[in-house]
Scaffold this motif. Structure first.
Motif, mmCIF file in Angstrom:
data_model
loop_
_atom_site.group_PDB
_atom_site.id
_atom_site.type_symbol
_atom_site.label_atom_id
_atom_site.label_comp_id
_atom_site.label_asym_id
_atom_site.label_seq_id
_atom_site.Cartn_x
_atom_site.Cartn_y
_atom_site.Cartn_z
ATOM 1 N N VAL A 13 0.850 -1.179 0.000
ATOM 2 C CA VAL A 13 0.000 0.000 0.000
ATOM 3 C C VAL A 13 0.889 1.233 0.000
ATOM 4 C CG1 VAL A 13 -1.719 1.312 1.300
ATOM 5 C CG2 VAL A 13 -1.870 -1.185 1.196
ATOM 6 N N VAL A 14 0.602 2.186 -0.891
ATOM 7 C CA VAL A 14 1.384 3.419 -0.962
ATOM 8 C C VAL A 14 1.110 4.260 0.276
ATOM 9 C CG1 VAL A 14 1.798 5.540 -2.238
ATOM 10 C CG2 VAL A 14 1.392 3.408 -3.475
ATOM 11 N N THR A 15 2.154 4.599 1.012
ATOM 12 C CA THR A 15 2.008 5.409 2.218
ATOM 13 C C THR A 15 2.496 6.835 2.030
ATOM 14 O OG1 THR A 15 4.135 4.604 3.046
ATOM 15 C CG2 THR A 15 2.169 3.402 3.733
ATOM 16 N N VAL A 16 3.466 7.040 1.164
ATOM 17 C CA VAL A 16 3.971 8.376 0.852
ATOM 18 C C VAL A 16 4.297 8.414 -0.624
ATOM 19 C CG1 VAL A 16 5.762 10.107 1.276
ATOM 20 C CG2 VAL A 16 5.012 8.627 3.145
ATOM 21 N N ASP A 17 3.862 9.460 -1.318
ATOM 22 C CA ASP A 17 4.348 9.682 -2.676
ATOM 23 C C ASP A 17 4.404 11.184 -2.928
ATOM 24 O OD1 ASP A 17 1.926 10.725 -3.883
ATOM 25 O OD2 ASP A 17 1.170 8.686 -4.027
ATOM 26 N N SER A 18 4.974 11.566 -4.056
ATOM 27 C CA SER A 18 5.216 12.976 -4.328
ATOM 28 C C SER A 18 4.091 13.625 -5.133
ATOM 29 C CB SER A 18 6.561 13.144 -5.059
ATOM 30 O OG SER A 18 6.644 12.286 -6.181
ATOM 31 N N VAL A 24 -3.151 13.687 7.565
ATOM 32 C CA VAL A 24 -2.036 14.023 8.439
ATOM 33 C C VAL A 24 -2.556 14.553 9.765
ATOM 34 C CG1 VAL A 24 -0.041 15.553 8.697
ATOM 35 C CG2 VAL A 24 -0.537 14.518 6.491
ATOM 36 N N VAL A 25 -1.940 14.125 10.860
ATOM 37 C CA VAL A 25 -2.286 14.624 12.188
ATOM 38 C C VAL A 25 -1.657 16.001 12.379
ATOM 39 C CG1 VAL A 25 -2.125 14.220 14.667
ATOM 40 C CG2 VAL A 25 -2.450 12.289 13.103
ATOM 41 N N LEU A 26 -2.511 17.005 12.544
ATOM 42 C CA LEU A 26 -2.042 18.383 12.657
ATOM 43 C C LEU A 26 -2.057 18.898 14.092
ATOM 44 C CD1 LEU A 26 -3.965 19.775 9.554
ATOM 45 C CD2 LEU A 26 -1.549 19.129 9.677
ATOM 46 N N ASP A 120 4.874 18.733 -3.713
ATOM 47 C CA ASP A 120 4.442 18.351 -5.055
ATOM 48 C C ASP A 120 4.942 19.379 -6.065
ATOM 49 O OD1 ASP A 120 2.765 20.562 -4.894
ATOM 50 O OD2 ASP A 120 0.901 19.404 -4.817
ATOM 51 N N GLY A 121 4.502 19.245 -7.333
ATOM 52 C CA GLY A 121 4.998 20.116 -8.395
ATOM 53 C C GLY A 121 4.581 21.562 -8.265
ATOM 54 N N SER A 122 3.555 21.835 -7.440
ATOM 55 C CA SER A 122 3.110 23.215 -7.238
ATOM 56 C C SER A 122 3.562 23.770 -5.894
ATOM 57 C CB SER A 122 1.577 23.296 -7.342
ATOM 58 O OG SER A 122 0.968 22.472 -6.366
ATOM 59 N N SER A 123 4.576 23.135 -5.302
ATOM 60 C CA SER A 123 5.188 23.569 -4.040
ATOM 61 C C SER A 123 4.280 23.382 -2.828
ATOM 62 C CB SER A 123 5.629 25.044 -4.120
ATOM 63 O OG SER A 123 6.596 25.209 -5.130
ATOM 64 N N LYS A 124 3.256 22.542 -2.933
ATOM 65 C CA LYS A 124 2.434 22.210 -1.778
ATOM 66 C C LYS A 124 3.151 21.146 -0.953
ATOM 67 C CE LYS A 124 -1.956 20.134 -0.379
ATOM 68 N NZ LYS A 124 -3.231 19.501 -0.837
ATOM 69 N N LEU A 126 3.576 18.046 0.991
ATOM 70 C CA LEU A 126 2.833 16.789 1.077
ATOM 71 C C LEU A 126 3.203 15.969 2.300
ATOM 72 C CD1 LEU A 126 3.094 15.584 -2.628
ATOM 73 C CD2 LEU A 126 1.181 16.778 -1.548
ATOM 74 N N PHE A 127 4.449 16.051 2.716
ATOM 75 C CA PHE A 127 4.913 15.209 3.812
ATOM 76 C C PHE A 127 5.943 15.946 4.630
ATOM 77 C CE2 PHE A 127 8.059 12.258 5.566
ATOM 78 C CZ PHE A 127 7.250 11.428 6.319
#
Length: 226
Positions: A13-18, A24-26, A120-124, A126-127
């Motif tokens: 199962v994919v847990t992290v990808d770009s 996410v716990v904030l 990600d590619g738009s500078s958001k 993700l992790f």
């Protein structure tokens, strides 16, 4: 994903990808009665949550006996600046609002002083290794209609039940039990939940004008762990 970074667990199962962020716990902590003679609770997050959408708040009431009835939950703040949440006991006969919580969103926060970050590619973002993921554990909506009675104000009140236990470390999403339900007329029906620890039951309670509460009830109860 055609290129980038991807982690999978031992179940493939994919847990992290770009490309996509996970839940996410904030923020996390405890909640306690703060107002309304012990019936109401306002909890401030340790830091402002900057997501546009309100965070998902999962709660675990304290106690092992009696009934914990929570209602009227709302997230405090505005898009980009969520500062806490409010929740209220059902009434003076149920347990006061005490327990633990965590708040989640599909947006990481830059917290770690060292570790790894991924955009990600738009500078958001993700992790961030300082903001762990939450794991959905189960959901159910196999409610059984129990009975109908009336409130002191003459409103119709329906009870729905499902057999329930609270495994160690599991929390329930409370946002969905804060939303009013529409009826056939322009009247909202209010939604509440009870944790009956002694009886091993979870109850959903719907209150509205007489004649407008349904026998069938399908709102999912959703659970997660840190």
């Amino acid at each position: 994903m055609s290129y980038g970074l991807e982690f999978t667990n031992d179940s493939n199962v994919v847990t992290v990808d770009s490309e996509f962020t996970r839940l996410v716990v904030l923020a996390k902590g405890t909640y306690h009665p703060t107002q309304e003679s012990g019936l109401g609770s306002v909890t401030s997050f340790p830091r402002t949550i900057t997501s546009q959408e309100p965070p998902l708040v999962f709660v675990r009431p304290a106690g092992s006996t009696g009934i914990a009835g929570l209602c009227l939950m709302r997230v405090i703040g505005s898009p980009g600046a969520w500062t806490g949440f409010y929740v209220r006991a059902y009434n003076a006969l149920t347990l006061q609002p005490n327990g633990s919580y965590f708040a989640c969103g599909f947006s990481a926060t830059a917290l770690a002083s060292y570790g790894m970050r991924l955009w990600d590619g738009s500078s958001k973002l993700l992790f961030d290794s300082g903001t762990p993921y939450a794991r959905f554990t189960r959901a159910f909506q196999n409610w059984t209609y129990v009975k109908n009675d009336s409130t002191d104000q003459g409103q119709s009140r329906n009870y729905y039940r499902v057999a329930f236990n609270f495994p160690v470390g599991e929390y329930m999403l409370i946002n969905t039990f804060s939303m009013p339900m529409l009826a056939y007329e322009p009247y909202d029906r209010q939604l509440y939940c009870w944790w009956d620890f002694s009886g091993g039951n979870l109850y959903a309670i719907v209150i509205g004008p007489p004649g407008y509460n349904p026998i069938a009830f399908f709102l999912p109860a959703v659970f997660a762990k840190l």
